[in-house]
Design a protein around this motif. Structure first.
Motif, PDB file in Angstrom:
ATOM      1  N   VAL A  16      13.957   9.991  39.023  1.00 35.22           N
ATOM      2  CA  VAL A  16      13.224   8.890  38.596  1.00 35.22           C
ATOM      3  C   VAL A  16      12.550   8.080  39.581  1.00 35.22           C
ATOM      4  CG1 VAL A  16      13.681   6.499  37.481  1.00 35.22           C
ATOM      5  CG2 VAL A  16      14.755   8.442  36.680  1.00 35.22           C
ATOM      6  N   LYS A  17      11.214   7.601  39.359  1.00 37.29           N
ATOM      7  CA  LYS A  17      10.604   7.068  40.423  1.00 37.29           C
ATOM      8  C   LYS A  17      10.417   5.437  40.147  1.00 37.29           C
ATOM      9  CE  LYS A  17       7.538   7.588  43.812  1.00 37.29           C
ATOM     10  NZ  LYS A  17       7.718   7.930  45.071  1.00 37.29           N
ATOM     11  N   ILE A  18      10.260   5.143  39.032  1.00 42.00           N
ATOM     12  CA  ILE A  18      10.208   3.580  38.614  1.00 42.00           C
ATOM     13  C   ILE A  18      10.873   3.565  37.429  1.00 42.00           C
ATOM     14  CG2 ILE A  18       8.624   1.727  37.627  1.00 42.00           C
ATOM     15  CD1 ILE A  18       6.410   3.075  39.204  1.00 42.00           C
ATOM     16  N   GLU A  41       9.542   9.054  35.317  1.00 44.54           N
ATOM     17  CA  GLU A  41      10.055  10.205  36.510  1.00 44.54           C
ATOM     18  C   GLU A  41       8.826  10.627  37.637  1.00 44.54           C
ATOM     19  OE1 GLU A  41      10.825  13.168  33.877  1.00 44.54           O
ATOM     20  OE2 GLU A  41      12.871  12.153  33.108  1.00 44.54           O
ATOM     21  N   ASP A  42       9.241  11.290  38.630  1.00 49.75           N
ATOM     22  CA  ASP A  42       8.269  11.630  39.620  1.00 49.75           C
ATOM     23  C   ASP A  42       7.568  12.834  38.960  1.00 49.75           C
ATOM     24  OD1 ASP A  42       6.794  11.597  41.775  1.00 49.75           O
ATOM     25  OD2 ASP A  42       8.797  12.307  43.093  1.00 49.75           O
ATOM     26  N   LYS A  43       6.359  13.150  39.688  1.00 52.85           N
ATOM     27  CA  LYS A  43       5.672  14.459  39.297  1.00 52.85           C
ATOM     28  C   LYS A  43       5.559  14.692  37.569  1.00 52.85           C
ATOM     29  CE  LYS A  43       6.110  16.373  43.700  1.00 52.85           C
ATOM     30  NZ  LYS A  43       6.307  15.337  44.232  1.00 52.85           N
ATOM     31  N   THR A  44       5.434  13.581  36.953  1.00 49.18           N
ATOM     32  CA  THR A  44       5.351  13.456  35.417  1.00 49.18           C
ATOM     33  C   THR A  44       4.244  12.722  35.116  1.00 49.18           C
ATOM     34  OG1 THR A  44       7.863  13.967  35.447  1.00 49.18           O
ATOM     35  CG2 THR A  44       6.551  13.226  33.475  1.00 49.18           C
ATOM     36  N   VAL A  45       3.532  12.899  33.941  1.00 52.23           N
ATOM     37  CA  VAL A  45       2.515  12.324  33.325  1.00 52.23           C
ATOM     38  C   VAL A  45       3.384  11.620  32.086  1.00 52.23           C
ATOM     39  CG1 VAL A  45       0.518  12.049  32.257  1.00 52.23           C
ATOM     40  CG2 VAL A  45       0.541  13.697  33.926  1.00 52.23           C
ATOM     41  N   ASP A  82      11.548   3.647  43.685  1.00 53.94           N
ATOM     42  CA  ASP A  82      12.544   4.325  44.424  1.00 53.94           C
ATOM     43  C   ASP A  82      13.928   3.369  44.793  1.00 53.94           C
ATOM     44  OD1 ASP A  82      10.900   6.597  44.722  1.00 53.94           O
ATOM     45  OD2 ASP A  82       9.998   5.711  46.369  1.00 53.94           O
ATOM     46  N   GLY A  83      14.127   2.884  43.824  1.00 51.67           N
ATOM     47  CA  GLY A  83      15.473   1.964  43.970  1.00 51.67           C
ATOM     48  C   GLY A  83      15.338   0.623  44.660  1.00 51.67           C
ATOM     49  N   SER A 212       3.371  10.703  40.554  1.00 49.40           N
ATOM     50  CA  SER A 212       3.744  10.309  39.221  1.00 49.40           C
ATOM     51  C   SER A 212       2.583   9.718  38.753  1.00 49.40           C
ATOM     52  CB  SER A 212       5.062   9.517  39.276  1.00 49.40           C
ATOM     53  OG  SER A 212       5.269   8.620  38.097  1.00 49.40           O
ATOM     54  N   VAL A 213       2.163   9.907  37.325  1.00 51.01           N
ATOM     55  CA  VAL A 213       0.984   9.646  36.853  1.00 51.01           C
ATOM     56  C   VAL A 213       1.528   8.617  35.356  1.00 51.01           C
ATOM     57  CG1 VAL A 213      -1.204   9.648  35.888  1.00 51.01           C
ATOM     58  CG2 VAL A 213      -0.361  11.130  37.571  1.00 51.01           C
TER      59      VAL A 213
END
Lengths: 265, 486
Positions: A16-18, A41-45, A82-83, A212-213
């Motif tokens: 999870v990014k944000i 999520e990271d590396k996800t659109v 990132d927490g 992450s987009v």
């Protein structure tokens, strides 16, 4: 199990990014975003869809604190990157925006040359020590923005002289030049013709490998084409959030179903 | 019939025409206004406009042309012998006019009747003392020929006035009747008043343009006169300004032009940075309420009469600069100096720069700011690197407009910088500008047709060309800027 090709998308849960919890946004007395919880999520659109005025752009602008520039806007709840809480008083919104880049609805190149447009972010963040390094960053960003081949011979031409699609790709290149971790896109294709749209969508898919987009869009086809996760907003509420395939083929909420089948919105 | 009464009659006719036209239109439509092409008011309006505007235009034209024709005619009546040495026909003619006005006054106050006037002759009656009774003072006794000319002048004027009344009233009545009689239900009164309004608007803009042409024309005409008396090369390239009452003046524009540019430069150096910073603060940082209070407060500076600024320069700034800066450093001892005038003028120009720049900075699209903020730029980085470059052409336009204002400024310079024409670099010395010298050359006692007086027109024309050039440049830059965002 699923006969829709959408469902065969890679849906492995990533880091999870944000993360937003209990996010509320007020414009003066208007309650624009009501209690939104979402994990990006990271590396996800991730696509935000919903009818006009449902708050999807407002929520997007919360993610890099662009709403700070609007005086009457007030944000409550927690949003973490990132927490780390991005609304913590210790966080510098300027540093945050360097990490969370943004592309806007209307292409907004600065009235400068193509080169200077792209070099602007790296320059203010001191990312290049020499002119050669800066040249390299600019070239890499323009290549990533799928614009390099079209403009490499006229980097000194004004950015405002490009076509609409080229301008938007220039803005994307400008945003990726600062090496952000998240890229927010607010209806990036609404001012573009179908061919330019296809180019930008292809680009978004490539960007997913590194960033992450988050994309706000009015076009459900576009959301289905480019995203892995989709969030449906309605009247300031996050109605449903899930795998894109699931949202478009098997929505849990009747409002989502009404919207994607074209009955509301 | 006096002009005032004539105007009142024509306007009365117009008002009557409005109501009559409206009523006639309704009557022609059989009482049902839906059968009319236009609203009934438009029929009334067309009658009112046709009755009044042509008549008023005729009257204005008549009032403009009549004095020229009468002057020409009367000037022929004045024999060369009546023109005193060193005087001109124009001077005698103005005497004629004064006598004619005096006679009018005598008649009005019942001190003289028309029959007596016909018999009155300058060689038997003391016209000068009679006119003195009604407060018209004459420099010398009136010669018979001048008195006859005055009588002729008066007659011509009265005939002219009568003819004018007749023609104006006739025109008004004719147009009134014409426009009233042509009313029928399918008359396109709405379109008629529309095109009438259009021609009125065009006419008004023509007045402004023709006035400009007239001003330039008179400047050019007198300048040509001047250059026939004084060599142009001396005027443009001589570095001495030394007008003499008895001729033999040196009239070089360079010291004045230098003073003008120096004072304007100081003024711009003082006003542009402050004005720009105000504009940036107001448009980018200040809250809406503060902005709505501060902007008008700053614009008050633009509303202060320049003579008040001049007093401020003369009484406060000048002595301050002399006592605290110029004398301690030994650079000058005069309270009027380039620095004084420049600083005070700079204060005056602050609102010009700040207000225009503020508007221009506000016109930079929000998307530019968003773009820069979205890349992680701070406010001041955004302003310096994105907004100011985008607004620069407009800001330059604002600065050039302020500069042309500075170049044309007079009062502050008279009181602040003094009247000494000098080519020098020391900002603590008194200098003077083109405008100040225009005033002093024209208000002197010298004869009008001398180069010492006419030089004012050459100076004025030079200044005009200068500021016009600056304005054109400013407009060009501002227009180019506009194309970028609209």
């Amino acid at each position: 199990m699923y006969d829709n090709p959408l469902m065969k998308r890679d849906a492995v849960t990533k880091e999870v990014k944000i993360s937003a919890r209990g996010c509320q946004v007020f414009y003066g007395d208007t309650h624009a975003i009501k209690d939104v919880d979402v994990d990006i999520e990271d590396k996800t659109v991730t696509a935000f869809i919903g009818p006009s005025g449902c708050g999807k752009s407002t929520f997007l602008r919360c993610l890099n604190r662009m709403n700070d520039t609007i005086d009457i806007c007030r944000v409550e709840g927690t949003i973490t990157l990132d927490g780390e809480d991005i609304y913590d008083p210790k966080v510098d919104p300027v540093q945050l925006r360097a990490k969370v880049g943004m592309v806007f609805q209307k292409p907004n190149p600065f009235p400068k040359s193509i080169y200077d447009n792209v070099a602007y972010g790296p320059k203010i963040h001191g990312m290049a020590r020499t002119r050669a390094e800066l040249d390299e960053i600019v070239e890499r960003a323009l290549r990533r923005g799928a614009l390099w081949d079209e403009v490499k011979d006229r980097l000194d031409a004004p950015g405002t002289g490009l076509s609409g699609g080229q301008q938007q790709r220039l803005c994307i290149a400008r945003a990726v030049a600062t090496e952000p971790e998240v890229l927010l896109m607010d209806e990036p294709c609404s001012a573009l013709d179908p061919i330019a749209t296809a180019q930008v969508e292809e680009l978004i898919d490539e960007l997913r490998e590194q960033y992450s987009v988050v994309i706000v869009t009015h076009s459900m086809q576009q959301a289905a084409r480019v995203s892995q996760k989709t969030a449906f907003f309605h009247l300031g509420n996050l109605v449903e959030f899930g795998e894109t395939g699931q949202i478009f083929t098997n929505p849990h909420d009747p409002r989502t179903e009404s919207y994607i089948t074209g009955r509301i919105g | 019939m006096s002009v005032g009464i004539l105007i009142a009659i024509v306007l009365g006719l117009a008002i009557a025409g409005f109501f009559l036209g409206r009523r006639r239109a309704i009557a022609k439509a059989g009482g049902d206004s839906r059968r009319l092409h236009s609203l009934p008011g438009y029929y009334g309006q067309s009658v009112a406009l046709f009755a009044s505007v042509p008549a008023l235009i005729l009257m204005a034209a008549w009032l403009f042309v009549q004095p020229i024709l009468i002057d020409d005619k009367v000037a022929e009546l004045i024999p060369d012998s009546a023109i005193a040495d060193g005087g001109s026909r124009g001077l005698v003619l103005s005497d004629v006019r004064r006598i004619a006005d005096g006679i009018d006054l005598l008649v009005v106050q019942d001190l003289l009747n028309e029959a007596d006037l016909q018999n009155m002759r300058a060689d038997f009656t003391n016209v000068r003392s009679r006119l003195g009774e009604v407060g018209v003072a004459l420099g010398a006794n009136v010669s018979p020929s001048v008195f006859e000319a005055a009588k002729a002048y008066r007659d011509a004027q009265r005939t002219g006035a009568t003819l004018m009344s007749v023609f104006v009233l006739a025109l008004a009545a004719a147009m009134f009747a014409f426009s009233l009689l042509r009313i029928k239900p399918d008359l396109r009164a709405r379109n008629i008043s529309e095109s009438f309004v259009l021609s009125l608007l065009i006419g008004s803009s023509l007045v402004a343009i023709l006035t400009t042409v007239g001003i330039v024309g008179s400047l050019v005409f007198e300048t040509i006169h001047f250059f026939q008396m004084y060599p142009a090369s001396e005027f443009f390239f001589s570095t001495t300004w030394n007008p003499q009452f008895r001729g033999g003046s040196e009239l070089g524009i360079l010291p004045l032009l230098w003073g003008t540019l120096y004072v304007s430069f100081v003024a711009l150096v003082a006003s542009v940075p402050i004005g720009l910073m105000i504009a940036i603060y107001l448009s980018e940082y200040a809250s809406k309420t503060l902005r709505s209070l501060a902007k008008p407060a700053i614009e008050v500076l633009a509303g202060i009469p320049t003579i008040v600024y001049g007093l401020f320069a003369l009484i406060t700034v000048g002595p301050f600069i002399r006592d605290w800066i110029a004398e301690p450093t030994g650079l000058g001892s005069s309270s009027s100096s380039v620095l004084t005038a420049g600083l005070v003028m700079g204060i005056m120009l602050i609102p010009f720069v700040s207000s225009l720049s503020d508007d221009i900075i506000n016109a930079v699209p929000q998307s530019m700011r968003d773009g820069a903020y979205g890349l992680g730029a701070t406010r001041s980085e955004t302003i310096r690197q994105v907004i100011l470059p985008a607004a620069l052409p407009g800001v330059v336009g604002a600065i050039l407009l302020a500069a042309s204002r500075a170049i044309g400024e007079t009062m502050i310079v008279v009181l602040g910088a003094g009247a000494a024409a000098r080519l020098g670099l020391n900002p603590f010395e008194a200098m003077t500008t083109v405008t100040v010298k225009i005033v002093s050359q024209l208000t002197g006692d010298t004869e009008f047709a001398s180069p010492e007086t006419l030089v004012a027109f050459a100076l004025g024309l030079t200044l005009f060309v200068f500021t016009l050039g600056l304005n054109v440049l400013a407009l060009y830059i501002v227009r180019k800027y506009r194309e970028q965002y609209e």
